[in-house]
Enzyme design. Structure first.
Site, short mmCIF file in Angstrom:
data_model
loop_
_atom_site.label_atom_id
_atom_site.label_comp_id
_atom_site.label_asym_id
_atom_site.label_seq_id
_atom_site.Cartn_x
_atom_site.Cartn_y
_atom_site.Cartn_z
N GLY A 111 -4.44 10.86 23.57
CA GLY A 111 -4.80 11.63 21.76
C GLY A 111 -4.80 13.18 22.04
O GLY A 111 -5.36 13.90 23.11
N SER A 112 -4.43 13.82 21.21
CA SER A 112 -4.76 15.95 20.76
C SER A 112 -6.56 15.72 21.63
O SER A 112 -5.98 17.16 22.18
CB SER A 112 -4.07 16.40 19.50
OG SER A 112 -5.37 15.91 18.96
N CYS A 113 -7.06 15.40 21.28
CA CYS A 113 -8.44 15.44 21.66
C CYS A 113 -8.84 15.19 23.32
O CYS A 113 -9.84 15.01 24.11
CB CYS A 113 -9.39 14.96 20.89
SG CYS A 113 -9.74 12.92 20.63
N GLY A 114 -7.50 14.31 23.95
CA GLY A 114 -7.97 13.48 25.55
C GLY A 114 -7.69 12.46 25.43
O GLY A 114 -7.13 12.16 24.50
N CYS A 116 -8.22 8.45 25.48
CA CYS A 116 -9.09 8.07 24.38
C CYS A 116 -9.28 6.66 25.14
O CYS A 116 -8.10 5.81 25.60
CB CYS A 116 -8.68 8.06 23.59
SG CYS A 116 -8.64 9.58 22.56
#
Length: 261
Positions: A111-114, A116
């Site tokens: 995901g865009s947050c890292g 997952c």
């Protein structure tokens, strides 16, 4: 003279001493989305400089461990698309189908947050085969290569915005250089160029202009590089991974000093 990977733009230059602003032309490094399609499967979209893309494709596939050797790399075709960006279509031998499908499946969890999911984290921190290559390289050879690299950074001199990766002989002589807006891309391009030229990474060392991150260490370990030298500092995880996998790591390589992990 035009430089591949650079485009001239016009700017207004302002001055701190109040001198009248003037219009100037300056070359900017090209940055574009490069969609990588492997054996017909959309694999990744990378932000990169659209130069030396065939080298990039081969180096990327080697770094991603989609192929075990350049012999499994069949072709790469790069084309600019009307919507903006580039399409890089890569064809690998059938032996690369298994790793390709597995890595593509794991990428769906990113995901865009890292990264997952525990499976993806395990994949990122996967154990690698330790570096087996050993090369006796004196600090003076590292100093020599680091100092010479600036003169060989064609795109960097024009734009002042390019990362560079250099392949060096044991005495510090630079034999190949590749540049890109992204430090990981520059290294992948270098690995691909070396493979195309049938130059064994194990018999050379690599110098990078970038700070030394975990991902760069991973790529160097996978390539069986005996020594990685970076102009900027290393991260904690980069040092830990280099030590764990037998990679000789040098950072903050300056004219008069360097740090060996």
């Amino acid at each position: 003279m035009p430089v591949e990977g650079a485009t001239p733009y016009t700017f207004t230059e302002h001055y701190a001493d109040g001198e009248t602003p003037r219009r100037i032309e300056r070359a900017l490094i090209e940055e574009a989305p490069v969609a990588i399609e492997i054996n017909g499967l959309g694999y990744a979209v990378m932000m990169a400089t659209p130069a030396d893309l065939e080298d990039y494709a081969l180096g990327f596939c080697l770094s991603e461990k989609l192929i075990a050797s350049p012999a499994e790399f069949i072709s790469a075709d790069a084309a600019e698309v009307e919507s903006g960006g580039w399409m890089l279509r890569v064809q690998l031998a059938a032996s690369g189908a298994g790793p390709l499908l597995e890595r593509a499946r794991l990428r769906l969890a990113e995901g865009s947050c890292g990264l997952c999911g525990i499976e993806s984290l395990e994949q990122v921190m996967r154990p690698l085969t330790p570096v087996s290559a050993r090369l006796d390289i004196a600090p003076q050879a590292m100093f020599r290569a680091a100092e010479a690299l600036g003169e060989m950074q064609v795109l960097g001199r024009v734009t002042r915005a390019a990362h560079a990766a250099a392949l060096c002989q044991a005495d510090g002589t630079i034999v190949l250089v590749r540049e890109d807006v992204g430090r990981h891309n520059a290294l992948d391009k270098l690995l691909g160029a070396a493979a195309h030229a049938a130059l064994a990474i194990s018999k050379h060392f690599i110098v990078l202009t970038a700070r030394c991150s975990f991902e760069l260490v991973q790529k160097a370990v996978i390539a069986d590089c005996p020594l990685l030298v970076t102009i900027s500092a290393a991260s904690t995880l980069a040092v830990d991974q280099a030590r764990a996998h037998g990679l000789r790591l040098v950072s903050l390589a300056r004219k008069d000093s360097l740090l060996e992990a």
